[in-house]
Write a protein that holds these residues in place. Structure first.
Motif, PDB file in Angstrom:
ATOM      1  N   ASN A  76       0.829  -1.213   0.000  1.00 50.03           N
ATOM      2  CA  ASN A  76       0.000   0.000   0.000  1.00 50.03           C
ATOM      3  C   ASN A  76       0.862   1.261   0.000  1.00 50.03           C
ATOM      4  O   ASN A  76       0.506   2.269  -0.620  1.00 50.03           O
ATOM      5  CB  ASN A  76      -0.921  -0.013   1.215  1.00 50.03           C
ATOM      6  CG  ASN A  76      -2.035  -1.040   1.087  1.00 50.03           C
ATOM      7  OD1 ASN A  76      -2.451  -1.382  -0.024  1.00 50.03           O
ATOM      8  ND2 ASN A  76      -2.500  -1.556   2.222  1.00 50.03           N
ATOM      9  N   GLU A  77       1.992   1.168   0.679  1.00 51.16           N
ATOM     10  CA  GLU A  77       2.890   2.320   0.679  1.00 51.16           C
ATOM     11  C   GLU A  77       3.594   2.505  -0.660  1.00 51.16           C
ATOM     12  O   GLU A  77       3.952   3.640  -1.038  1.00 51.16           O
ATOM     13  CB  GLU A  77       3.931   2.157   1.784  1.00 51.16           C
ATOM     14  CG  GLU A  77       3.356   2.206   3.197  1.00 51.16           C
ATOM     15  CD  GLU A  77       4.411   1.952   4.252  1.00 51.16           C
ATOM     16  OE1 GLU A  77       5.580   1.701   3.856  1.00 51.16           O
ATOM     17  OE2 GLU A  77       4.085   1.998   5.449  1.00 51.16           O
ATOM     18  N   ARG A 100       2.332   1.785  -3.699  1.00 52.62           N
ATOM     19  CA  ARG A 100       1.425   2.103  -4.814  1.00 52.62           C
ATOM     20  C   ARG A 100       1.646   3.512  -5.375  1.00 52.62           C
ATOM     21  O   ARG A 100       1.862   3.687  -6.592  1.00 52.62           O
ATOM     22  CB  ARG A 100      -0.034   1.938  -4.380  1.00 52.62           C
ATOM     23  CG  ARG A 100      -0.480   0.504  -4.201  1.00 52.62           C
ATOM     24  CD  ARG A 100      -1.878   0.441  -3.633  1.00 52.62           C
ATOM     25  NE  ARG A 100      -2.297  -0.925  -3.366  1.00 52.62           N
ATOM     26  CZ  ARG A 100      -2.875  -1.722  -4.252  1.00 52.62           C
ATOM     27  NH1 ARG A 100      -3.140  -1.244  -5.478  1.00 52.62           N
ATOM     28  NH2 ARG A 100      -3.200  -2.950  -3.938  1.00 52.62           N
ATOM     29  N   PRO A 101       1.599   4.533  -4.560  1.00 49.83           N
ATOM     30  CA  PRO A 101       1.765   5.895  -5.123  1.00 49.83           C
ATOM     31  C   PRO A 101       3.115   6.084  -5.808  1.00 49.83           C
ATOM     32  O   PRO A 101       3.197   6.695  -6.889  1.00 49.83           O
ATOM     33  CB  PRO A 101       1.634   6.794  -3.898  1.00 49.83           C
ATOM     34  CG  PRO A 101       0.891   5.989  -2.890  1.00 49.83           C
ATOM     35  CD  PRO A 101       1.340   4.574  -3.108  1.00 49.83           C
ATOM     36  N   SER A 102       4.180   5.538  -5.194  1.00 52.11           N
ATOM     37  CA  SER A 102       5.503   5.725  -5.791  1.00 52.11           C
ATOM     38  C   SER A 102       5.625   4.979  -7.118  1.00 52.11           C
ATOM     39  O   SER A 102       6.295   5.469  -8.053  1.00 52.11           O
ATOM     40  CB  SER A 102       6.588   5.259  -4.819  1.00 52.11           C
ATOM     41  OG  SER A 102       6.456   3.859  -4.540  1.00 52.11           O
ATOM     42  N   VAL A 148       3.148   4.387  -9.334  1.00 51.63           N
ATOM     43  CA  VAL A 148       2.388   5.132 -10.347  1.00 51.63           C
ATOM     44  C   VAL A 148       3.151   6.396 -10.747  1.00 51.63           C
ATOM     45  O   VAL A 148       3.259   6.736 -11.948  1.00 51.63           O
ATOM     46  CB  VAL A 148       0.992   5.490  -9.804  1.00 51.63           C
ATOM     47  CG1 VAL A 148       0.256   6.390 -10.787  1.00 51.63           C
ATOM     48  CG2 VAL A 148       0.193   4.215  -9.537  1.00 51.63           C
ATOM     49  N   ASP A 149       3.720   7.078  -9.759  1.00 50.49           N
ATOM     50  CA  ASP A 149       4.467   8.297 -10.056  1.00 50.49           C
ATOM     51  C   ASP A 149       5.716   8.002 -10.874  1.00 50.49           C
ATOM     52  O   ASP A 149       6.020   8.723 -11.854  1.00 50.49           O
ATOM     53  CB  ASP A 149       4.836   8.985  -8.738  1.00 50.49           C
ATOM     54  CG  ASP A 149       5.646  10.237  -8.962  1.00 50.49           C
ATOM     55  OD1 ASP A 149       5.066  11.232  -9.454  1.00 50.49           O
ATOM     56  OD2 ASP A 149       6.855  10.230  -8.633  1.00 50.49           O
TER      57      ASP A 149
END
Length: 286
Positions: free
Chosen positions: A159-160, A162-164, A166-167
């Motif tokens: 979960n941590e 995921r954003p990195s 996609v970015d």
């Protein structure tokens, strides 16, 4: 027949049978007459004596001592057999009901033998099996707990990430599609920094022919991310779909298209987690 013998037979004389003896018969009497007259009364008629007891002439066989003794022994045997049978039945009923033990030493020994498997002989194996089962269960629970905790930790980590992911996929896609044909060296440097060594080598070598055409047209391209979405992810890999807007400008097209030629594309970026950093391991236009 002699008159004296006749009187003794009819019982009319007061003389006892002892007075009638063969010795009193005169020697001149004929043997055929005197022999039965003297011997029969003495053997068969003791009842004619005055003082003789009154007994039966034919005694019963049940009055003999041997018969009474045999009868007593038979009764003792029958009584002992009946008592043994009752004792056996009582012991059997007691065992069935579980209320007691046998009546003799044999029954006690049998009951003791029966009690040993229930209380002693099987106690250690049963306890050992239970202990092993408890240890196995504890090990299984510990394993499941560790697995659950590990999965929980992995889920938190993913979960941590995921954003990195996609970015990074959006930025890397824009870096690959942004270039100046007059300086491909700068593009190669960026590709090396954001890619795995294998992908960087394959991508640079695979784009040589396209680079020649761009260089002849003096093309300059710029790209930006329109939209990105995570397709799949784990603690080591991620796949991201990126929608791109790209513009290519060339002196040969400036008169007609001064803003450049627009391109829209969808690319699939595969990332690999290396030393805490996302790197491109694959890049495809879809």
């Amino acid at each position: 027949m002699s008159p004296k013998a006749k009187v003794g037979r009819n019982g009319e004389s007061g003389d006892t049978p002892e007075t009638i003896k063969p010795a009193t018969v005169p020697a001149t009497t004929a043997p055929a007459v005197t022999e039965p007259a003297v011997t029969e009364p003495a053997a068969t008629e003791p009842a004619a004596t005055e003082n003789a007891p009154d007994v039966r002439s034919d005694p019963s066989p049940f009055d003999s001592q041997e018969f009474l003794e045999a009868n007593r022994r038979n009764r003792d045997k029958m009584r002992a057999a009946a008592e043994a049978k009752r004792a056996k039945e009582a012991a059997r009923e007691a065992r069935r009901a579980g209320r007691g033990r046998g009546t003799g030493a044999t029954s006690d020994a049998q009951d003791t033998d029966r009690a040993v498997p229930r209380g002693g002989r099987w106690a250690v194996p049963v306890l050992s099996v239970l202990l092993i089962a408890a240890l196995v269960a504890a090990g299984v629970f510990a394993y499941l707990y560790r697995e659950a905790d590990s999965q929980s930790s992995d889920a938190d980590q993913i979960n941590e990430l995921r954003p990195s992911a996609v970015d990074a996929a959006g930025r890397y896609a824009a870096d690959l599609l942004t270039y100046d044909s007059a300086n491909f060296a700068e593009l190669d440097s960026r590709i090396t920094d954001i890619s795995t060594p294998t992908f960087a080598k394959d991508f640079i070598e695979g784009s040589r022919q396209a680079r020649e055409g761009s260089a002849n047209a003096q093309a300059v391209a710029s790209a930006k991310v329109k939209e990105a979405a995570l397709q799949s992810i784990s603690s080591t890999n991620a796949v991201v779909l990126v929608a791109m807007d790209q513009t290519v400008k060339s002196p040969q097209t400036d008169a007609e298209l001064p803003e450049g030629i627009p391109y829209q594309s969808m690319v699939k970026v595969t990332l690999e987690r290396v030393d805490g950093k996302w790197l491109i391991s694959d890049f495809k236009v879809v």
